[in-house]
Design a protein around this motif. Sequence first.
Motif, mmCIF file in Angstrom:
data_model
loop_
_atom_site.group_PDB
_atom_site.id
_atom_site.type_symbol
_atom_site.label_atom_id
_atom_site.label_comp_id
_atom_site.label_asym_id
_atom_site.label_seq_id
_atom_site.Cartn_x
_atom_site.Cartn_y
_atom_site.Cartn_z
ATOM 1 N N ALA A 258 -26.024 -19.846 33.144
ATOM 2 C CA ALA A 258 -24.729 -20.449 33.457
ATOM 3 C C ALA A 258 -23.540 -19.669 32.897
ATOM 4 C CB ALA A 258 -24.689 -21.883 32.912
ATOM 5 N N ALA A 259 -23.800 -18.632 32.134
ATOM 6 C CA ALA A 259 -22.722 -17.883 31.481
ATOM 7 C C ALA A 259 -21.779 -17.261 32.514
ATOM 8 C CB ALA A 259 -23.300 -16.798 30.577
ATOM 9 N N ARG A 260 -20.495 -17.489 32.330
ATOM 10 C CA ARG A 260 -19.449 -16.885 33.169
ATOM 11 C C ARG A 260 -18.334 -16.444 32.238
ATOM 12 N NH1 ARG A 260 -23.204 -17.573 35.672
ATOM 13 N NH2 ARG A 260 -23.521 -18.523 37.702
ATOM 14 N N TRP A 261 -17.720 -15.306 32.551
ATOM 15 C CA TRP A 261 -16.608 -14.819 31.755
ATOM 16 C C TRP A 261 -15.568 -14.261 32.721
ATOM 17 C CZ3 TRP A 261 -17.275 -11.021 27.046
ATOM 18 C CH2 TRP A 261 -16.110 -11.028 26.291
ATOM 19 N N PRO A 262 -14.673 -15.116 33.203
ATOM 20 C CA PRO A 262 -13.678 -14.655 34.165
ATOM 21 C C PRO A 262 -12.914 -13.431 33.646
ATOM 22 C CG PRO A 262 -13.604 -17.032 33.959
ATOM 23 C CD PRO A 262 -14.514 -16.524 32.862
ATOM 24 N N GLY A 263 -12.758 -12.461 34.525
ATOM 25 C CA GLY A 263 -12.006 -11.263 34.169
ATOM 26 C C GLY A 263 -12.811 -10.210 33.443
ATOM 27 N N ARG A 264 -14.119 -10.395 33.320
ATOM 28 C CA ARG A 264 -14.986 -9.389 32.686
ATOM 29 C C ARG A 264 -16.102 -9.041 33.655
ATOM 30 N NH1 ARG A 264 -12.521 -6.759 28.568
ATOM 31 N NH2 ARG A 264 -11.643 -8.225 27.115
ATOM 32 N N MET A 265 -15.955 -7.929 34.328
ATOM 33 C CA MET A 265 -16.895 -7.487 35.360
ATOM 34 C C MET A 265 -17.196 -8.626 36.329
ATOM 35 S SD MET A 265 -17.653 -4.370 35.568
ATOM 36 C CE MET A 265 -16.961 -3.044 34.596
ATOM 37 N N GLU A 266 -16.128 -9.317 36.691
ATOM 38 C CA GLU A 266 -16.229 -10.443 37.605
ATOM 39 C C GLU A 266 -16.059 -9.961 39.050
ATOM 40 O OE1 GLU A 266 -13.905 -14.615 38.671
ATOM 41 O OE2 GLU A 266 -13.100 -13.304 37.130
ATOM 42 N N ILE B 203 -15.015 -5.767 44.754
ATOM 43 C CA ILE B 203 -13.832 -5.707 43.885
ATOM 44 C C ILE B 203 -14.172 -6.474 42.619
ATOM 45 C CG2 ILE B 203 -11.388 -6.278 43.577
ATOM 46 C CD1 ILE B 203 -11.035 -6.045 46.603
ATOM 47 N N LEU B 204 -14.027 -5.791 41.498
ATOM 48 C CA LEU B 204 -14.322 -6.378 40.201
ATOM 49 C C LEU B 204 -13.057 -6.503 39.383
ATOM 50 C CD1 LEU B 204 -16.793 -3.735 40.251
ATOM 51 C CD2 LEU B 204 -17.706 -5.744 39.167
ATOM 52 N N LEU B 205 -12.964 -7.601 38.653
ATOM 53 C CA LEU B 205 -11.890 -7.785 37.684
ATOM 54 C C LEU B 205 -12.467 -7.460 36.318
ATOM 55 C CD1 LEU B 205 -10.426 -11.221 38.828
ATOM 56 C CD2 LEU B 205 -9.608 -8.935 39.389
ATOM 57 N N GLU B 206 -11.829 -6.562 35.600
ATOM 58 C CA GLU B 206 -12.295 -6.172 34.262
ATOM 59 C C GLU B 206 -11.082 -6.063 33.360
ATOM 60 O OE1 GLU B 206 -13.660 -5.457 30.969
ATOM 61 O OE2 GLU B 206 -15.218 -5.772 32.456
ATOM 62 N N GLY B 207 -11.029 -6.893 32.359
ATOM 63 C CA GLY B 207 -9.872 -6.951 31.474
ATOM 64 C C GLY B 207 -9.804 -5.859 30.426
ATOM 65 N N ALA B 208 -10.670 -4.859 30.495
ATOM 66 C CA ALA B 208 -10.674 -3.793 29.486
ATOM 67 C C ALA B 208 -9.284 -3.182 29.351
ATOM 68 C CB ALA B 208 -11.683 -2.715 29.857
ATOM 69 N N HIS B 209 -8.771 -3.182 28.125
ATOM 70 C CA HIS B 209 -7.423 -2.663 27.882
ATOM 71 C C HIS B 209 -7.352 -1.766 26.653
ATOM 72 C CE1 HIS B 209 -7.836 -6.514 25.765
ATOM 73 N NE2 HIS B 209 -7.109 -5.926 24.825
ATOM 74 N N ASN B 210 -8.533 -1.368 26.136
ATOM 75 C CA ASN B 210 -8.577 -0.412 25.025
ATOM 76 C C ASN B 210 -9.710 0.569 25.305
ATOM 77 O OD1 ASN B 210 -11.087 -1.558 24.074
ATOM 78 N ND2 ASN B 210 -9.916 -3.158 23.068
ATOM 79 N N PRO B 211 -9.764 1.689 24.601
ATOM 80 C CA PRO B 211 -10.787 2.694 24.898
ATOM 81 C C PRO B 211 -12.224 2.167 24.806
ATOM 82 C CG PRO B 211 -9.078 3.662 23.547
ATOM 83 C CD PRO B 211 -8.798 2.180 23.603
ATOM 84 N N GLN B 212 -12.504 1.306 23.843
ATOM 85 C CA GLN B 212 -13.864 0.788 23.698
ATOM 86 C C GLN B 212 -14.251 -0.067 24.905
ATOM 87 O OE1 GLN B 212 -11.366 0.388 21.441
ATOM 88 N NE2 GLN B 212 -12.006 1.783 19.814
ATOM 89 N N GLY B 213 -13.366 -0.945 25.321
ATOM 90 C CA GLY B 213 -13.627 -1.765 26.499
ATOM 91 C C GLY B 213 -13.732 -0.921 27.756
#
Length: 193
Positions: free
Chosen positions: A55-63, A71-81
């Motif tokens: 059931a795990a969902r994380w909107p905006g993370r490889m969604e 089309i994927l949404l990925e909130g990565a905003h730093n080099p590690q992400g």
Amino acid sequence: LVGTDFQLSPYGRLHLGLIGRYQLRNALLAVTAAEALREKGWAIDGDVIRAGLAAARWPGRMEVVHTEPVILLEGAHNPQGAQAAAETLRTLFQDRKIVLLLGMLADKDVQGVLEAVTPLAEAVVTVAPPSPRALSAEALRQLLPHTLPSRACHTMEEAVLTAAAAAGPQGAVCALGSLYMVGAVRRAVQALS
């Protein structure tokens, strides 16, 4: 692209409702935490762990928000992400054209993010996230390698349509660089449907 299946003793085959190797690492950490709580007396059995992972969902993370193109949404905003996102994109879309839809805030490590993700892109579309701290689409485009096809867009709708067209129906678009973009990209993608 509806999750990740993996084997874990003593549970056998498990399904995680998220994609990406980093999400698998997070899931293993969650299982370890559940087992530690169980040792402390909490009533957490294997079925609860299975259900929670599925059931795990994380909107905006490889969604995944669209399928042709993906089309994927990925909130990565730093080099590690961005490195984690690049690893996932390389693994999942090695046989597809990858187009990045990038928008970043000016006070982030823009160069570090670009170094992590641009090597896997065949094209980049830039756009300013909806924030007063946003780097302009043109300023971001100017920071890209000059050999990489790119286009700066003025609106999120224009950026999504441009990126989708560049990827083609069999390609993949990854919108990343700022969590501020997630809602705006999601709304713009609805226009594609």
